[in-house]
Design an enzyme around this catalytic site. Structure first.
Site, PDB file in Angstrom:
ATOM      1  N   ASP A 141     -39.621  33.752 -15.123  1.00  0.00           N
ATOM      2  CA  ASP A 141     -40.076  32.812 -15.979  1.00  0.00           C
ATOM      3  C   ASP A 141     -40.836  31.623 -14.653  1.00  0.00           C
ATOM      4  OD1 ASP A 141     -39.842  33.457 -18.522  1.00  0.00           O
ATOM      5  OD2 ASP A 141     -37.749  32.401 -18.566  1.00  0.00           O
ATOM      6  N   ARG A 199     -43.802  44.880 -19.509  1.00  0.00           N
ATOM      7  CA  ARG A 199     -44.735  44.466 -20.457  1.00  0.00           C
ATOM      8  C   ARG A 199     -45.448  42.960 -20.208  1.00  0.00           C
ATOM      9  NH1 ARG A 199     -41.769  42.713 -26.184  1.00  0.00           N
ATOM     10  NH2 ARG A 199     -40.795  41.427 -24.407  1.00  0.00           N
ATOM     11  N   GLU A 223     -30.169  39.602 -19.699  1.00  0.00           N
ATOM     12  CA  GLU A 223     -31.306  39.226 -20.384  1.00  0.00           C
ATOM     13  C   GLU A 223     -30.827  38.000 -21.372  1.00  0.00           C
ATOM     14  OE1 GLU A 223     -34.769  39.033 -20.199  1.00  0.00           O
ATOM     15  OE2 GLU A 223     -34.427  37.296 -21.679  1.00  0.00           O
TER      16      GLU A 223
HETATM   17  C1  LIG Z   1     -41.405  36.171 -18.144  1.00  0.00           C
HETATM   18  S1  LIG Z   1     -40.243  36.731 -18.820  1.00  0.00           S
HETATM   19  C2  LIG Z   1     -40.251  38.808 -17.734  1.00  0.00           C
HETATM   20  C3  LIG Z   1     -39.803  39.622 -18.339  1.00  0.00           C
HETATM   21  C4  LIG Z   1     -39.540  41.279 -17.633  1.00  0.00           C
HETATM   22  N1  LIG Z   1     -38.914  41.026 -16.333  1.00  0.00           N
HETATM   23  C5  LIG Z   1     -41.100  41.653 -17.520  1.00  0.00           C
HETATM   24  O1  LIG Z   1     -41.686  41.609 -16.448  1.00  0.00           O
HETATM   25  O2  LIG Z   1     -41.635  42.128 -18.740  1.00  0.00           O
HETATM   26  C6  LIG Z   1     -38.694  36.389 -17.711  1.00  0.00           C
HETATM   27  C7  LIG Z   1     -37.482  36.694 -18.657  1.00  0.00           C
HETATM   28  O3  LIG Z   1     -36.239  36.493 -18.076  1.00  0.00           O
HETATM   29  C8  LIG Z   1     -35.357  35.914 -18.827  1.00  0.00           C
HETATM   30  N2  LIG Z   1     -34.671  35.081 -18.186  1.00  0.00           N
HETATM   31  C9  LIG Z   1     -34.852  33.711 -17.851  1.00  0.00           C
HETATM   32  N3  LIG Z   1     -33.802  33.286 -17.057  1.00  0.00           N
HETATM   33  C10 LIG Z   1     -32.726  34.099 -17.240  1.00  0.00           C
HETATM   34  C11 LIG Z   1     -31.440  34.238 -16.699  1.00  0.00           C
HETATM   35  N4  LIG Z   1     -30.793  32.978 -15.964  1.00  0.00           N
HETATM   36  N5  LIG Z   1     -30.571  35.341 -17.024  1.00  0.00           N
HETATM   37  C12 LIG Z   1     -31.017  36.470 -17.679  1.00  0.00           C
HETATM   38  N6  LIG Z   1     -32.482  36.314 -18.061  1.00  0.00           N
HETATM   39  C13 LIG Z   1     -33.000  35.417 -17.843  1.00  0.00           C
HETATM   40  C14 LIG Z   1     -36.153  35.505 -19.906  1.00  0.00           C
HETATM   41  O4  LIG Z   1     -35.484  35.240 -21.472  1.00  0.00           O
HETATM   42  C15 LIG Z   1     -37.527  36.377 -20.090  1.00  0.00           C
HETATM   43  O5  LIG Z   1     -37.443  37.311 -21.025  1.00  0.00           O
END
Ligand SMILES: C[S@@+](CC[C@H](N)C(=O)[O-])C[C@H]1O[C@@H](n2cnc3c(N)ncnc32)[C@H](O)[C@@H]1O
Length: 193
Positions: free
Chosen positions: A96, A171, A47
């Protein structure tokens, strides 16, 4: 971090029955929930959002979880570092969405990332992708299906429309920010690829 293709996660989890990887764990509810349910599994979790990392560290400490290793940076770096065939399962849950068309190229599911995942996941290993954004669901499914290594395991619409039995709500998912009900795409890595 070891060099490309060199990280053998067995060195981190010598006793683990399987090794799973979650990319973009957000607040870490899914990682910690799965780790609690499956103490025999080792889970690598990446993350980039520091508050999320801190939250998961708190959960690990509170619950005394022994089977999680964190990579608090871009999960693609971790994937590139992992040894071929070293992972049993991958979770990419509600990544994202980058809803604007001009930002779609920033989405995690890109052909080169699928190439890298197909290299690190064992034959017959599994990859789960979930989203609640229609344009991402369509784009990601097309990309997975276009890749020879990924076999979609769904047979009926409910296989992807309903949460799999082993899914734990995240979440982000509870915020219902997307434009469709969540979809859950499960793939198996083709043993012939
Ligand atoms: C929309 S959130 C969803 C988080 C979690 N999976 C959930 O369903 O609650 C997407 C997450 O992916 C992380 N993220 C985006 N690109 C990433 C990457 N290349 N490596 C690790 N984390 C990443 C972002 O910081 C964000 O916290």
């Amino acid at each position: 971090m070891p060099g490309e293709n060199e990280l053998d996660p067995r060195t981190l989890f010598p006793e683990a029955k399987e090794i799973w990887l979650e990319i973009g764990f957000g607040g870490g509810e899914h990682v910690s929930g799965q780790a609690q349910r499956h103490p025999e599994i080792g889970i690598l979790a990446s993350e980039v959002f520091l508050e999320g990392v801190a939250k998961l560290l708190g959960q690990i400490a509170d619950d005394g979880l022994q089977n999680i290793r964190l990579y608090p940076r871009d999960g693609r770096e971790l994937v590139n570092a992992l040894a071929p065939g070293s992972i049993d399962r991958v979770f990419i849950l509600f990544p994202d969405p980058w809803p604007k068309t001009r930002h779609h190229k920033r989405r995690l599911i890109q052909p080169d990332v699928l190439d890298a995942l197909s290299r690190i996941v064992k034959p017959n290993g599994r990859v789960r992708f979930a989203t609640d954004v229609r344009s991402y669901a369509d784009e990601a499914l097309q990309r997975f299906l276009a890749h020879p290594a990924f076999e979609w395991t769904a047979r009926y619409a409910d296989d992807w429309r309903q949460a799999p039995d082993d899914h734990l709500e995240t979440r982000y998912q509870t915020k219902k920010l997307g434009d469709i009900a969540p979809v859950y795409y499960d793939f198996r890595i083709n043993s012939k690829s």
